[in-house]
Design a protein around this motif. Structure first.
Motif, PDB file in Angstrom:
ATOM      1  N   UNK A 169      45.604  41.511  71.790  1.00 50.61           N
ATOM      2  CA  UNK A 169      44.840  40.293  71.601  1.00 50.61           C
ATOM      3  C   UNK A 169      45.840  39.147  72.117  1.00 50.61           C
ATOM      4  N   UNK A 170      45.325  37.967  71.889  1.00 50.76           N
ATOM      5  CA  UNK A 170      46.089  36.673  72.699  1.00 50.76           C
ATOM      6  C   UNK A 170      46.967  36.192  71.606  1.00 50.76           C
ATOM      7  N   UNK A 171      47.192  36.657  70.427  1.00 52.57           N
ATOM      8  CA  UNK A 171      48.153  36.116  69.529  1.00 52.57           C
ATOM      9  C   UNK A 171      49.225  37.132  69.292  1.00 52.57           C
ATOM     10  N   UNK A 172      49.610  37.878  70.017  1.00 50.04           N
ATOM     11  CA  UNK A 172      50.460  39.031  69.918  1.00 50.04           C
ATOM     12  C   UNK A 172      51.886  38.498  69.656  1.00 50.04           C
ATOM     13  N   UNK A 173      52.229  37.273  70.128  1.00 49.49           N
ATOM     14  CA  UNK A 173      53.657  36.816  70.001  1.00 49.49           C
ATOM     15  C   UNK A 173      53.798  36.207  68.555  1.00 49.49           C
ATOM     16  N   UNK A 174      52.633  35.658  68.094  1.00 49.97           N
ATOM     17  CA  UNK A 174      52.550  35.270  66.717  1.00 49.97           C
ATOM     18  C   UNK A 174      52.676  36.396  65.502  1.00 49.97           C
ATOM     19  N   UNK A 175      51.647  37.484  65.945  1.00 47.89           N
ATOM     20  CA  UNK A 175      51.782  38.940  65.244  1.00 47.89           C
ATOM     21  C   UNK A 175      52.940  39.185  65.013  1.00 47.89           C
ATOM     22  N   UNK A 176      53.621  39.513  66.003  1.00 52.90           N
ATOM     23  CA  UNK A 176      55.038  40.308  66.312  1.00 52.90           C
ATOM     24  C   UNK A 176      56.064  39.314  65.204  1.00 52.90           C
ATOM     25  N   UNK A 177      56.189  38.188  65.432  1.00 55.67           N
ATOM     26  CA  UNK A 177      57.105  37.285  64.753  1.00 55.67           C
ATOM     27  C   UNK A 177      56.571  37.379  63.039  1.00 55.67           C
ATOM     28  N   UNK A 178      55.320  37.397  62.971  1.00 51.65           N
ATOM     29  CA  UNK A 178      54.741  37.224  61.486  1.00 51.65           C
ATOM     30  C   UNK A 178      55.447  38.522  60.895  1.00 51.65           C
ATOM     31  N   UNK A 179      55.201  39.897  61.668  1.00 48.62           N
ATOM     32  CA  UNK A 179      55.536  41.146  60.929  1.00 48.62           C
ATOM     33  C   UNK A 179      56.993  41.249  60.813  1.00 48.62           C
ATOM     34  N   UNK A 180      57.754  40.597  61.766  1.00 48.68           N
ATOM     35  CA  UNK A 180      59.319  40.821  61.720  1.00 48.68           C
ATOM     36  C   UNK A 180      59.787  39.817  60.437  1.00 48.68           C
ATOM     37  N   UNK A 181      59.232  38.669  60.454  1.00 47.73           N
ATOM     38  CA  UNK A 181      59.377  37.699  59.283  1.00 47.73           C
ATOM     39  C   UNK A 181      58.918  38.323  57.817  1.00 47.73           C
ATOM     40  N   UNK A 182      57.788  38.977  57.900  1.00 45.96           N
ATOM     41  CA  UNK A 182      57.324  39.467  56.697  1.00 45.96           C
ATOM     42  C   UNK A 182      58.516  40.513  56.245  1.00 45.96           C
ATOM     43  N   UNK A 216      51.182  43.307  55.848  1.00 51.87           N
ATOM     44  CA  UNK A 216      51.584  44.901  56.171  1.00 51.87           C
ATOM     45  C   UNK A 216      52.988  44.923  55.827  1.00 51.87           C
ATOM     46  N   UNK A 217      53.859  44.109  56.414  1.00 51.71           N
ATOM     47  CA  UNK A 217      55.425  44.068  56.100  1.00 51.71           C
ATOM     48  C   UNK A 217      55.883  43.452  54.944  1.00 51.71           C
ATOM     49  N   UNK A 218      55.123  42.358  54.526  1.00 54.86           N
ATOM     50  CA  UNK A 218      56.127  41.496  53.648  1.00 54.86           C
ATOM     51  C   UNK A 218      54.892  40.994  52.420  1.00 54.86           C
ATOM     52  N   UNK A 219      53.742  41.799  52.271  1.00 54.52           N
ATOM     53  CA  UNK A 219      52.823  41.386  51.132  1.00 54.52           C
ATOM     54  C   UNK A 219      52.247  39.847  51.222  1.00 54.52           C
ATOM     55  N   UNK A 220      51.984  39.456  49.939  1.00 53.73           N
ATOM     56  CA  UNK A 220      51.552  38.162  49.921  1.00 53.73           C
ATOM     57  C   UNK A 220      52.447  37.032  50.652  1.00 53.73           C
ATOM     58  N   UNK A 221      53.664  37.141  50.347  1.00 57.41           N
ATOM     59  CA  UNK A 221      54.674  36.126  50.830  1.00 57.41           C
ATOM     60  C   UNK A 221      54.618  36.340  52.372  1.00 57.41           C
ATOM     61  N   UNK A 222      54.754  37.564  53.030  1.00 62.09           N
ATOM     62  CA  UNK A 222      54.628  37.656  54.291  1.00 62.09           C
ATOM     63  C   UNK A 222      53.238  37.145  54.946  1.00 62.09           C
TER      64      UNK A 222
END
Length: 417
Positions: free
Chosen positions: A181-194, A359-365
């Motif tokens: 998808x075209x938001x992969x950068x945002x998703x990748x950072x989101x999973x790391x931060x979570x 997936x990596x950080x629950x509600x806060x993530x």
């Protein structure tokens, strides 16, 4: 011949059908199985686009009410709008970039460890258009633009799904397909931060609800009621008379309810398309991959995740939208152009970022991930707006993080060569 190729590339659903057809032929399936699989994969992709169109139409109406209610004017990030405006001037180059990028993607999948074939081709047409705009704006020739663009898009189509493969597999529960998808950068950072700041045990999907509102567990009902609340708030703020004129004379509440149900219905149609699409393309793709790229995995639209965490989708949309509203207030103060939140982007990429964060950080993530996505959707279009002035696209620009970030990096490099 080239005109035929460009015509096929511009209609990704046909490419999907051809991939399915070849895969089934290579597996020596029976004629009835070949016909059924090919048509179902084609139909599934059409349903995904149809559902997205319904969602987009409803969000466009909400956007009109929203901007009228809060007197907001500014630049609107919309991939579809940019493409429709610039297709005549950039379409041929963008289509050729996508064609050669597809071939490069297959070559990379065959000979390297990046064994992913990117099937969300409509999104790569947007990226090809963005890269064409950057290169044309810097004065590069058509040949150089096509060569450079094909390499960039082809490499992206291979690496982006690879980077998110583990997070995608954790959400999907299988490695038979991944997300492209075209938001992969945002998703990748989101999973790391979570993973860094969240707690995956406290999932958005395990939120305890009183029995009296247990109906909100149904994603269609929850989406309808959430959008109804937003429509009513914006409509009342802007004046019911405006909504009455916009609706062509319908009752204010009925019109808001209808549009809310349309959006939820669009999401339902898209999900059905996803189910039909993945049910046919995944097994058929194995036959295609065995011939062209043994061991390769298909990368499909992020909507395949939306029924995995419906609460996260709603949270992501609302938080991403709220982040965009805050940016509207802040940007004039710091000297950036006002970016009106692209509601379609907030819904799709905001929801997806929340799914990965959850997936990596629950509600806060999920919350932090969708805040970051909202920032990407506002900050990057504002920062990259000057790059796309050569497109003459008026008050619209590209939205999703992968388009804007890639374009900015390319601009920094290409302007010095």
């Amino acid at each position: 011949m080239m005109t035929t190729f460009i015509g096929i590339v511009r209609e990704p659903s046909v490419v999907i059908a051809l991939v399915t057809l070849l895969g089934l032929l290579f597996q020596r399936k029976s004629i009835p199985e070949i016909i059924t699989g090919t048509i179902k994969s084609f139909m599934g992709f059409i349903l995904i686009k149809l559902g997205g169109s319904i969602i987009g139409d409803s969000l466009a109406i909400f956007g009109k009410i929203f901007t009228h209610a809060f007197n907001i004017t500014g630049i609107i990030p919309s991939n579809e709008a940019v493409l429709s405006i610039t297709l005549d001037t950039l379409g041929v180059q963008a289509s050729l970039i996508l064609l050669f990028a597809m071939l490069l993607n297959i070559i990379i999948a065959r000979f390297t460890k990046f064994k992913f074939i990117y099937l969300s081709l409509h999104l790569m047409l947007f990226m090809s258009c963005a890269i064409t705009a950057v290169m044309n704006g810097l004065g590069y020739s058509q040949i150089i633009t096509i060569i450079i663009g094909s390499i960039i898009v082809g490499i992206y189509m291979s690496i982006a799904p690879f980077a998110l493969r583990k997070a995608s597999a954790e959400i999907v529960g299988t490695d038979e397909y991944v997300v492209g998808h075209s938001g992969m950068i945002a998703y990748f950072i989101s999973s790391l931060v979570g993973k860094l700041v969240g707690n995956k045990e406290k999932s958005t999907e395990s939120i305890n609800m009183p029995k009296s509102i247990s109906f909100l567990r149904d994603s269609i009902v929850a989406t309808t009621l959430t959008m109804l609340a937003l429509f009513l708030i914006a409509g009342i703020k802007g004046g019911t008379g405006f909504v009455y004129e916009l609706s062509g004379g319908l009752n204010f509440f009925v019109y808001c309810l209808k549009q809310s149900a349309m959006l939820a219905g669009g999401l339902f149609v898209a999900k059905q398309g996803v189910n039909l699409f993945t049910e046919e393309i995944v097994p058929a793709f194995k036959g295609f991959a065995d011939v062209f790229a043994p061991g390769a995995t298909p990368a499909v639209d992020v909507l395949v995740l939306f029924d995995k965490a419906p609460n996260a989708v709603l949270i992501g949309f609302l938080v991403s939208l709220a982040t965009g509203v805050v940016c509207i207030l802040i940007f004039p103060i710091i000297g950036l152009p006002v970016i009106v939140p692209g509601l379609m982007a907030c819904f799709i990429t905001g929801g997806a970022a929340a799914i990965y964060g959850n997936a990596t950080g629950g509600l806060r993530g999920a919350i932090i991930g969708s805040i970051l996505d909202g920032l990407f959707l506002c900050v990057m279009p504002a920062v990259t707006l000057f790059i796309f002035t050569s497109m003459n696209a008026g008050n619209v620009t590209f939205a999703d993080s992968d388009f804007t970030v890639t374009s900015l990096i390319l601009w920094f490099i290409a302007r010095f060569i």
